[in-house]
Design a protein around this motif. Structure first.
Motif, PDB file in Angstrom:
ATOM      1  N   LYS A   1       0.791  -1.005   0.117  1.00  0.00           N
ATOM      2  CA  LYS A   1      -0.168  -0.301  -0.049  1.00  0.00           C
ATOM      3  C   LYS A   1       0.891   1.320  -0.214  1.00  0.00           C
ATOM      4  N   LEU A   2       1.576   1.436   0.642  1.00  0.00           N
ATOM      5  CA  LEU A   2       2.867   2.324   0.841  1.00  0.00           C
ATOM      6  C   LEU A   2       3.632   2.725   0.127  1.00  0.00           C
ATOM      7  N   CYS A   3       4.089   1.775  -1.062  1.00  0.00           N
ATOM      8  CA  CYS A   3       4.559   1.721  -2.023  1.00  0.00           C
ATOM      9  C   CYS A   3       3.759   2.451  -3.157  1.00  0.00           C
ATOM     10  N   GLU A   4       2.572   1.460  -3.215  1.00  0.00           N
ATOM     11  CA  GLU A   4       1.295   1.990  -4.452  1.00  0.00           C
ATOM     12  C   GLU A   4       1.086   3.635  -4.297  1.00  0.00           C
ATOM     13  N   ARG A   8       1.899   5.973  -7.025  1.00  0.00           N
ATOM     14  CA  ARG A   8       1.096   7.465  -7.664  1.00  0.00           C
ATOM     15  C   ARG A   8       1.356   8.764  -7.402  1.00  0.00           C
ATOM     16  N   ALA A   9       2.561   9.181  -6.685  1.00  0.00           N
ATOM     17  CA  ALA A   9       2.747  10.053  -6.057  1.00  0.00           C
ATOM     18  C   ALA A   9       3.276  11.456  -7.477  1.00  0.00           C
ATOM     19  N   LYS A  10       4.021   9.874  -7.391  1.00  0.00           N
ATOM     20  CA  LYS A  10       5.511   9.959  -8.414  1.00  0.00           C
ATOM     21  C   LYS A  10       5.067  10.245  -9.858  1.00  0.00           C
ATOM     22  N   ASP A  11       3.976   9.609 -10.043  1.00  0.00           N
ATOM     23  CA  ASP A  11       3.086   9.625 -11.731  1.00  0.00           C
ATOM     24  C   ASP A  11       2.229  10.437 -11.642  1.00  0.00           C
ATOM     25  N   LYS A  12       1.754  11.242 -10.998  1.00  0.00           N
ATOM     26  CA  LYS A  12       1.041  12.592 -10.443  1.00  0.00           C
ATOM     27  C   LYS A  12       1.751  13.976 -11.104  1.00  0.00           C
ATOM     28  N   ARG A  13       3.477  13.945 -10.438  1.00  0.00           N
ATOM     29  CA  ARG A  13       3.927  14.334 -10.125  1.00  0.00           C
ATOM     30  C   ARG A  13       4.625  14.023 -12.169  1.00  0.00           C
ATOM     31  N   GLU A  18      -0.232  21.094  -3.850  1.00  0.00           N
ATOM     32  CA  GLU A  18       0.143  20.744  -2.884  1.00  0.00           C
ATOM     33  C   GLU A  18      -0.941  19.957  -2.930  1.00  0.00           C
ATOM     34  N   ALA A  19      -1.560  20.234  -1.963  1.00  0.00           N
ATOM     35  CA  ALA A  19      -3.200  19.594  -1.285  1.00  0.00           C
ATOM     36  C   ALA A  19      -3.494  18.635  -2.107  1.00  0.00           C
ATOM     37  N   VAL A  20      -3.295  18.374  -3.182  1.00  0.00           N
ATOM     38  CA  VAL A  20      -3.449  16.944  -3.880  1.00  0.00           C
ATOM     39  C   VAL A  20      -2.243  15.816  -3.973  1.00  0.00           C
ATOM     40  N   ASP A  21      -1.184  16.205  -3.798  1.00  0.00           N
ATOM     41  CA  ASP A  21       0.415  15.150  -3.149  1.00  0.00           C
ATOM     42  C   ASP A  21      -0.104  15.232  -1.823  1.00  0.00           C
ATOM     43  N   ARG A  22      -0.669  16.506  -1.130  1.00  0.00           N
ATOM     44  CA  ARG A  22      -1.061  15.600   0.259  1.00  0.00           C
ATOM     45  C   ARG A  22      -1.443  14.307  -0.103  1.00  0.00           C
ATOM     46  N   MET A  23      -3.034  14.261  -0.662  1.00  0.00           N
ATOM     47  CA  MET A  23      -3.656  13.260  -0.575  1.00  0.00           C
ATOM     48  C   MET A  23      -2.994  12.269  -1.443  1.00  0.00           C
ATOM     49  N   GLU A  24      -2.555  12.161  -2.616  1.00  0.00           N
ATOM     50  CA  GLU A  24      -1.557  10.688  -2.565  1.00  0.00           C
ATOM     51  C   GLU A  24      -0.620  10.537  -2.004  1.00  0.00           C
ATOM     52  N   LEU A  25       0.114  10.782  -1.453  1.00  0.00           N
ATOM     53  CA  LEU A  25       0.725  10.563  -0.048  1.00  0.00           C
ATOM     54  C   LEU A  25       0.112   9.768   1.181  1.00  0.00           C
ATOM     55  N   VAL A  26      -1.068  10.288   1.625  1.00  0.00           N
ATOM     56  CA  VAL A  26      -1.589   9.530   3.039  1.00  0.00           C
ATOM     57  C   VAL A  26      -2.716   8.862   2.276  1.00  0.00           C
TER      58      VAL A  26
END
Length: 219
Positions: free
Chosen positions: A86-89, A93-98, A169-177
């Protein structure tokens, strides 16, 4: 990257520590800026015929937002594998989104002249609708008094200090959590806002805005 392992109701064996170290190398490959991963293993012994289980919680900290993931299984090693996946996914996702954001710039844009929001599927309410709600012309439906005191749903509440940031930035935080939404204060207008995930890489934004109360009409 440092690792810390804590057991609640369960002992941590050398074998488990060795497996955690191997998994930590996988995590560090996806998050090279990470400085520490905390692993918490909680054992629950149920009664009434329920099978015992172990919950593994992972918290990744470093130069950037905190990333969390957890999983539960009857075997703590399996729970660890699931939590790491889950953590790696979430990191992927965060990396792909960036990468997608760099290749295809997008984001919410407000046309101050018309008040229209472009880039997200959100249509702000008109001034007439807001005034009609405020004056009672459009009624607000609520439950009756007998039902207000009862609910079969257990509501879990949390309180956090407000954080000012941009929508991106909020979208990035959402993806990371790993959540489907994220609550923040929009730095561009100081409005409490929520970003939420739609289909694919589409996101939505909901904001609370302060409206001037309608003027009283003289009789």
């Amino acid at each position: 990257m440092e690792t810390s392992i804590v057991g609640v109701g369960v002992g941590i064996t050398d074998r488990f520590r060795s497996v955690v170290e191997d998994k930590a190398a996988r995590i560090e490959h996806l998050a090279p800026r990470a400085q520490r991963v905390d692993v918490k293993v909680t054992h629950r012994a149920y009664h009434n015929g329920r099978v015992e289980d172990d919950t593994v919680e992972l918290t990744l900290t470093g130069k950037g937002p905190i990333v969390r993931a957890e999983a539960t299984d009857g075997d703590k090693f399996t729970a660890l594998d699931l939590a790491v996946d889950k953590l790696c996914e979430q990191l992927r996702r965060a990396k792909d989104k960036r990468v997608d954001a760099r290749n295809h710039p997008r984001g919410a844009k407000l046309d101050k002249g018309s008040g229209a929001i472009q880039g997200i599927d959100v249509q702000p309410a008109s001034v007439d609708v807001l005034r009609a709600v405020a004056t009672g012309e459009i009624p607000i439906i609520t439950g009756n008094e007998e039902e207000d005191g009862y609910t079969p749903v257990v509501i879990r509440t949390k309180e956090f200090d407000p954080e000012w940031m941009s929508v991106e930035e909020a979208v990035d935080r959402m993806e990371l959590v790993g959540h489907d939404f994220f609550l923040f204060v929009n730095a561009s207008n100081d409005h409490p806002s929520v970003v939420y995930r739609r289909k694919g890489w589409d996101y939505g934004v909901i904001s609370l805005t302060t409206q001037t109360a309608p003027e009283a009409v003289a009789s």
